[in-house]
Each structure stands twice: as C-alpha cells, then as structure tokens.
Write a protein that holds these residues in place. Structure first.
Motif, PDB file in Angstrom:
ATOM      1  N   SER A  95       0.825  -1.212   0.000  1.00  0.00           N
ATOM      2  CA  SER A  95       0.000   0.000   0.000  1.00  0.00           C
ATOM      3  C   SER A  95       0.859   1.262   0.000  1.00  0.00           C
ATOM      4  O   SER A  95       0.363   2.356  -0.272  1.00  0.00           O
ATOM      5  N   ALA A  96       2.159   1.118   0.348  1.00  0.00           N
ATOM      6  CA  ALA A  96       3.037   2.286   0.388  1.00  0.00           C
ATOM      7  C   ALA A  96       3.636   2.528  -0.994  1.00  0.00           C
ATOM      8  O   ALA A  96       3.642   1.640  -1.848  1.00  0.00           O
ATOM      9  N   PRO A 100      11.588   3.653   0.371  1.00  0.00           N
ATOM     10  CA  PRO A 100      11.848   2.552   1.310  1.00  0.00           C
ATOM     11  C   PRO A 100      11.500   2.881   2.756  1.00  0.00           C
ATOM     12  O   PRO A 100      11.079   1.987   3.507  1.00  0.00           O
ATOM     13  N   VAL A 101      11.667   4.139   3.166  1.00  0.00           N
ATOM     14  CA  VAL A 101      11.300   4.503   4.532  1.00  0.00           C
ATOM     15  C   VAL A 101       9.788   4.398   4.718  1.00  0.00           C
ATOM     16  O   VAL A 101       9.305   3.858   5.721  1.00  0.00           O
ATOM     17  N   ASN A 102       9.041   4.888   3.741  1.00  0.00           N
ATOM     18  CA  ASN A 102       7.583   4.762   3.825  1.00  0.00           C
ATOM     19  C   ASN A 102       7.148   3.305   3.824  1.00  0.00           C
ATOM     20  O   ASN A 102       6.221   2.920   4.536  1.00  0.00           O
ATOM     21  N   ARG A 103       7.841   2.502   3.029  1.00  0.00           N
ATOM     22  CA  ARG A 103       7.507   1.074   2.994  1.00  0.00           C
ATOM     23  C   ARG A 103       7.773   0.428   4.351  1.00  0.00           C
ATOM     24  O   ARG A 103       6.954  -0.339   4.866  1.00  0.00           O
ATOM     25  N   LEU A 104       8.915   0.734   4.944  1.00  0.00           N
ATOM     26  CA  LEU A 104       9.241   0.185   6.265  1.00  0.00           C
ATOM     27  C   LEU A 104       8.180   0.575   7.288  1.00  0.00           C
ATOM     28  O   LEU A 104       7.668  -0.268   8.037  1.00  0.00           O
ATOM     29  N   ALA A 170      16.627  -2.103   2.537  1.00  0.00           N
ATOM     30  CA  ALA A 170      16.320  -1.170   1.448  1.00  0.00           C
ATOM     31  C   ALA A 170      16.582   0.266   1.880  1.00  0.00           C
ATOM     32  O   ALA A 170      17.046   1.094   1.092  1.00  0.00           O
ATOM     33  N   CYS A 171      16.327   0.571   3.155  1.00  0.00           N
ATOM     34  CA  CYS A 171      16.582   1.916   3.665  1.00  0.00           C
ATOM     35  C   CYS A 171      18.081   2.191   3.733  1.00  0.00           C
ATOM     36  O   CYS A 171      18.541   3.302   3.467  1.00  0.00           O
ATOM     37  N   VAL A 172      18.841   1.163   4.095  1.00  0.00           N
ATOM     38  CA  VAL A 172      20.297   1.314   4.110  1.00  0.00           C
ATOM     39  C   VAL A 172      20.807   1.564   2.692  1.00  0.00           C
ATOM     40  O   VAL A 172      21.615   2.474   2.445  1.00  0.00           O
ATOM     41  N   ASP A 173      20.306   0.769   1.745  1.00  0.00           N
ATOM     42  CA  ASP A 173      20.768   0.888   0.352  1.00  0.00           C
ATOM     43  C   ASP A 173      20.448   2.256  -0.230  1.00  0.00           C
ATOM     44  O   ASP A 173      21.199   2.781  -1.049  1.00  0.00           O
ATOM     45  N   SER A 174      19.305   2.821   0.191  1.00  0.00           N
ATOM     46  CA  SER A 174      18.929   4.134  -0.332  1.00  0.00           C
ATOM     47  C   SER A 174      19.640   5.260   0.396  1.00  0.00           C
ATOM     48  O   SER A 174      19.478   6.430   0.054  1.00  0.00           O
ATOM     49  N   GLY A 175      20.405   4.925   1.410  1.00  0.00           N
ATOM     50  CA  GLY A 175      21.115   5.951   2.168  1.00  0.00           C
ATOM     51  C   GLY A 175      20.294   6.545   3.292  1.00  0.00           C
ATOM     52  O   GLY A 175      20.776   7.408   4.035  1.00  0.00           O
TER      53      GLY A 175
END
Lengths: 230, 230
Positions: A95-96, A100-104, A170-175
């Motif tokens: 739904s996000a 990646p932060v929103n997904r988390l 994914a949040c790490v990968d996106s910085g």
DNA sequence: TGTACATCAGTGAACGCGCGTTCACTGATGTAC
DNA sequence: TGTACATCAGTGAACGCGCGTTCACTGATGTAC
C-alpha cells in the motif's frame, strides 16, 4: 464476523460427514474452530479438545484422527495466524509508495495494527506454548530458514522477520538508514513493535499514541533513520 | 532457593496453626505459595485454589477466609512481584554513579535482568488477569497515581514507570537527552524493554545480544540521547 | 482462682462439572470380481 | 449389472482426575464474671 457466524451455525446442528477422500477438510475445520474459540474468549486456554469438538460439531474422540493432542492444534493455529500476519504485512508494504522509509513504516504499522485488531490471535503467536512448539518443530511444516550472525535459525516468525530486515536493508541501500547491521536493527525494531502490541493489549486504559505515530517514534530511531525536519 | 525449600518442607508436613491474632500471616503464606507455584511450573495457570492449599499445607476451604477467589490471589501476587521489581530497579539505579545517562541505563538493565531472571513472575505482571485486575482495582492497596498528558492513570506499574520517567527527566535536565516530552519518551522506552523481556523469554533460541548492550541499543535512541563516539 | 463461654483458625466430607482418553462400534462409500 | 467386501470418517458410552465450592464441624485460646 461472517466466518464466525458460520462457525456458530455449524456448531448448532451436527455437521455433515465429509465425503470420501475429503477427510482432510475436517483438519482445517478443527483449526478454524480453535481460532474462533480463541477470538471469542480472548485466550487460548479455551482451546480444549472437547470445546473444539463442540465448536466443529463432532464427537471429541474424532479429533484424534487429525491431531495427536491439544498442543498440536495450537501449533497448527500458530502456523495459520502467522500466515495471516505475513499477508497483512505484505498488504501494508504494497500500500506504500516506492520510498523505502515509507515502505518500512507501512509494514511496521500493519504489524502493530494486526496485533491490536486481533489481540487474542496475536497473543497465541508468542504464548508459552510457542516454546515447546519451537523445541519440537522439526515435524511442523515450513520452518523458513533465516540466519542472523551466520547462525541458522528456523522458526515460525522467521518469514515475517525476513520481511522486516529486507525493508530495513532497502533503507540502508537508499542511504536513509545509517545502520551497519540490519539484523541487529531488525531485532531492535521487532522487539519494540512486539512490546507496543503486547503492552497496549494488556493496558488498554493507558493513553497510547496513535499506532502510525507510535510506530514512527519507535522505528525511525531504532532503524537509525534521521527524521526529516517535518 | 532456601525460601522455596522451606516452602516444600512446609507442604510435606502439615503447617502449624497460627496463634490467635496471627491469622493474617496465612494470607502472606498463601501469596508466597502462589509465587512458588508460578516459579516452579513457569506459568500462573498452576495457581489453583487446591494447588495453593497443598503448597501451604492447609485444607482448600481455608483459603476462603483470606481470599475471595483465585483471581484475588493472583492480584496479590502481582502486587508483591511489582514491589520486587521496583526494589530491583532501585538497586540498579543506586549501583550506578551520579551520571544521569548511566543511571538510566543501569535502571533499565535492572528491569530487563529481573524479567529474564524471573520469567514466570515477570509474565504474571502483564498477564491477561492483569486486565480484569486493573478494571476492579479500587479495592486493591496502593495504586500510585501518575499522570501522563495530565490525564490521571492509576495502576500497579505506575511506580516503576515513574522511576523510568524521572531517570529520563534527569537526562534532559543535564542536557544529555533532546527529548521535549519525557512521558512520551518513557512510554517508548518501556515498550521496548517490555518487548525485549517478553520476546527473549518466548524465543530463547534466538541469538540475543547481551542485556546491557541490548538496553543501550534500545534506550539511547528512544530517549533521544546522542551516543558518545565510543 | 475457677469456670463458662465466645471467638479464632481452621478441617473433612461431599457435590457436581468439564476435562483427556480408551474402547468397541457404525454406517456410508467406493472397488474388485 | 450385481454383490461382497474393505476402507473411510467418524460415534457413544465410559473411566478416572482435579477442580471450585458448600456445609457442618472442631479444638485451642483468650476473656468475663
């Protein structure tokens, strides 16, 4: 709700015998009845062999053809509820948007929302029975493997935990996240989410924050994501 | 350990009748017996009227002179275990130096250590019984008042929560914490600590970090305390 | 100083209940010949 | 096409157990007179 009502109706009149080769359907019906009992009473203590049999509409000894004992039923319940939880988390993730932060945050909020909306089902996932279940887990269906610290761990929560760790990765990968150990961060986040569901269920009178806001407060710092100025 | 052995010995031979005016001592002995049962079996389900009576060495009906029913015993157990928890937290606080961050970490570590060392006793504090206990809490001894958001909340965990919030407040006052809402930060920290104890007890096979290190990882970010370079 | 009595701190037997588990059984349905 | 039979999917009665709760009771200890 409709499912539960169908269950009650089945309990009133005796259920029809399954056709030949359909005996496995009763296995599923027994698990459904146990879940219905847990939801109706709020605790898995209500899952006795006789109560389950009454709920399904069969004689008590009939259960032995499908489950060895009460604990086997509860283990099957745990398996099915974990499937529901994973489905709920995946729905939250989907739904996000792509961020990646929103997904988390969406996945974690879905976890908490599922726990608060289904307190009795959530509680059975981490009940004391869980311990003995984990011990004798080899003959239980799909124990997804997951390895933190290189040490392999198999367990019923492993798949949900895997989703969480992947979302942090994914949040790490996106910085966005500064974490250098996503498993460790995932453990911390999971602990906080579980504590939130557990305490909120036990102490409903306490003035808790809204779930989405509470999840932000817990997850962003523990996943080492610096907050936007907002 | 020695206490528990004394308890077992008392159960073997029938206990001596209390002297006149000493009837209240049996009340305390019943609570002690219930705690011993919980520790020995690992669950508060073992606390039945008859089991408690056997443990104390009295006849089952004798309990009615001291407690209305099983739940009243469990409520008394909760009260006493909370006292033990608070004592453990205070000992942790006092063992730390004057630095408020060290004091906060020491208090939180004491909380987690108590929970891990006494899983069954800790679990009963937040068991389902707790809910009904909190509902009918007026006739139970000292519900310390505490007010987050100005809204008064009374409950058995309030005193422990007060210690936590005060420790965070000291960090804010010293400039170590950037929190602008200590009650909110305290709630987040409490949730994480509870989750840590709860999950670690339920899933002992998972490779958990050491308690003191785990507490640092959870508490510092949630209390908005920037980590030293280390 | 003696004694009748009230009170305290419990006991022991009994009840009905729901539970897990066992045992021999039943009756419909498919299959081999 | 007919029929004997094996199998499947359960049933019903019974057992012993621990439980909460009730009831009438007991026996030591203090107190009033």
């Amino acid at each position: 709700m409709t499912d539960s009502q169908g269950m009650r109706a089945a309990a009133r009149s005796r259920r029809q015998r399954n056709a030949r080769g359909q005996g496995a359907r009763l296995t599923e019906d027994i698990v459904s009845a146990a879940i219905a009992l847990i939801e109706r009473t709020g605790t898995d203590e209500a899952v006795t062999l006789r109560a389950v049999a009454r709920e399904v509409g069969i004689a008590a000894p009939s259960i032995y053809a499908h489950f060895a004992d009460r604990d086997a039923i509860v283990m099957a319940v745990i398996g099915r509820v974990f499937d529901e939880l994973i489905t709920a988390i995946e729905a939250g993730l989907n739904s996000a948007g792509p961020d990646p932060v929103n997904r988390l945050l969406a996945g974690c909020t879905a976890y908490v929302t599922f726990g608060l909306a289904n307190p009795a089902k959530y509680a059975v996932l981490f009940s004391e029975r869980r311990i003995s279940a984990a011990m004798a887990a080899e003959n239980y269906p799909p124990p997804t493997e997951f390895s933190p610290d290189g040490q392999p761990v198999s367990g019923l929560g492993a798949e949900a935990f895997g989703l969480l760790v992947a979302a942090i990765k994914a949040c790490v990968d996106s910085g966005a996240s500064a974490s250098t150990d996503v498993t460790s961060a995932g453990t911390a986040v999971w602990v906080a989410l579980h504590g939130a569901v557990s305490l909120q269920t036990t102490l409903p009178l306490y003035p808790w924050p809204e779930p989405a806001q509470f999840v932000r407060q817990l997850v962003l710092p523990l996943a080492m994501i610096s907050q936007p100025a907002r």
